[in-house]
Design a protein around this motif. Sequence first.
Motif, short mmCIF file in Angstrom:
data_model
loop_
_atom_site.label_atom_id
_atom_site.label_comp_id
_atom_site.label_asym_id
_atom_site.label_seq_id
_atom_site.Cartn_x
_atom_site.Cartn_y
_atom_site.Cartn_z
N TYR A 1 1.24 41.14 -55.21
CA TYR A 1 2.24 42.08 -55.76
C TYR A 1 3.61 41.86 -55.10
CZ TYR A 1 -2.02 43.89 -57.61
OH TYR A 1 -3.22 43.97 -58.28
N ARG B 1 6.92 40.76 -57.30
CA ARG B 1 8.18 41.53 -57.31
C ARG B 1 9.35 40.65 -56.84
NH1 ARG B 1 4.71 45.52 -55.04
NH2 ARG B 1 5.67 45.17 -53.00
N LYS C 1 12.68 39.90 -59.06
CA LYS C 1 14.06 40.10 -58.58
C LYS C 1 14.87 38.82 -58.80
CE LYS C 1 12.39 42.28 -54.68
NZ LYS C 1 12.33 42.77 -53.32
N TYR D 1 3.04 44.64 -61.34
CA TYR D 1 3.96 44.55 -60.18
C TYR D 1 3.60 45.48 -59.03
CZ TYR D 1 6.66 41.63 -63.23
OH TYR D 1 7.04 40.60 -64.05
N PHE D 2 2.87 46.56 -59.34
CA PHE D 2 2.54 47.52 -58.28
C PHE D 2 1.04 47.73 -58.08
CE2 PHE D 2 6.96 48.32 -59.04
CZ PHE D 2 7.47 48.66 -57.78
N ILE E 1 12.65 49.00 -58.11
CA ILE E 1 13.02 47.76 -57.41
C ILE E 1 14.54 47.65 -57.47
CG2 ILE E 1 12.73 45.26 -57.32
CD1 ILE E 1 10.10 45.61 -58.92
N GLU F 1 12.64 48.51 -52.20
CA GLU F 1 11.62 48.88 -53.18
C GLU F 1 11.07 50.27 -52.82
OE1 GLU F 1 9.89 44.37 -53.99
OE2 GLU F 1 8.83 45.70 -52.61
#
Length: 466
Positions: free
Chosen positions: A7, A11, A15, A52-53, A64, A71
């Motif tokens: 994860y 992320r 980004k 993502y989480f 994010i 985050e």
Amino acid sequence: MFSKETYVNRRAELKRLVKNGMILLFGNNESPCNYPNNGYAPFRQDSSFLYYFGLNRDGLVGVIDIDKNKEYLIGDDIDIEDIVWYGSVDSVADMAASVGVANTAPMAKLKELCDKAIGKRRIHFLPPYRFDTKIQIMDLLGIHPSQQKTLASLDLINAVVAMRSVKTAEEIVEMEQAAAIGYQMHTAAMRLAKPGVTEQYVAGQIEGIARSYGSMVSFPIIFSQHGEIMHGNPSPALLEDGRLVLCDCGAETMSNYCSDNTRTFPINGKFTQRQLDIYSIVEACHDHALDISKPGVKYFDVHMSVCRLMTERLKELGLMKGDVDEAVAAGAHAMFLPHGLGHMMGMDVHDMEGLGQIYVGFDDETRPNLEQFGTNALRMGRRLQEGFVVTDEPGIYFIPALIDDWRASGHCAEFLNFDEIEKYKDFGGIRIEDDILITSDGCRFLGKDRIPYHPADVEEYIAKNR
Ligand code: GLY
Ligand code: MN
């Protein structure tokens, strides 16, 4: 759930792709069925939030902040009353730590974070599909639900699509597990579907198999003697000797990865010659798609190649006529195949469809002709890449209302033998569907065991197992 690093890395890549601004990823809330405490079960988390989480709890939002490299996991800890009824669960801080998120805040703080960014920085969100999320976005960002699809961030959509489209080895392990549950569901349906039992009984039993693995079906089960209805609900009708039944179902694992297969088989265990005539065409189309699917090939071209093969074979059977290429260009085959060859699959059975099919299944070189019936129902046309999972699901359907409609209007009459087609109005429909992983030089099935699909194998399985 995968390791924390999965994860964290996802992320970081998100980004890098989105570049700037603040991303809001909304988790789902409980969905009440008939009163607030009686929710649809099991709870289904939003797939992009999960990606993502990784957290499978209601009432969470992931933030994010790319510009500040920060985050947050936003959510409220449950109170003592909830603990009394549901037991204790991890705190928001524990959940955040488990997926490598450094900051947490209660839901009431989210508005402050948004207020500081509104008008100064880009705030990215995905197109919402639940009404409570739409209300959250309206409250936080002042955007009316009618505008939210248009104002969703295309940069975020494109980044999420690029990442979720290519499945990693650990995701494929999950999808193999979903396929294994799907195998059990389909073979159970073949054993249970005897003359005299209801469609609903069989559907209910095989749904129980998915539930017994702790999760759920990947979409409402399609189990119907009216295979010509694309998404036909199981009815209370009794299964009849001599008819076919179409079973389209799949499972989700507890990590929410899906399977989606279709088989069409004779209720009494033996195909008639007339059924075999049509079945063998669908089978040939299904196999043809496998032969030509590989990285670099447009799935649109695979679809069109299947349509040409189907048209040739229907011509041999006397149901179509004229030049095959012209018939396909005119969309005449859509009388029998009014949908696309397949769709992406992953955590959503139609993977990422909520983000906009046009971004998920197509690009500038493969925009579908939205004016043409059949072609307008394509879900996937893009060039295949290693790691994509797509379905291969050709079908031939005899839809009485469509036959009447086209006959009355003369639509594609130069390519269709309506007098012959009329004779199949009681036939129903056949679809064969498997899930395929695009490999470096071709493709392969997901699932260790192939659900029987050659007619002789289907008949043998039923004869030996009922
Ligand atoms: N298996 C159902 C669908 O793909 O629409
Ligand atoms: Mn499907």
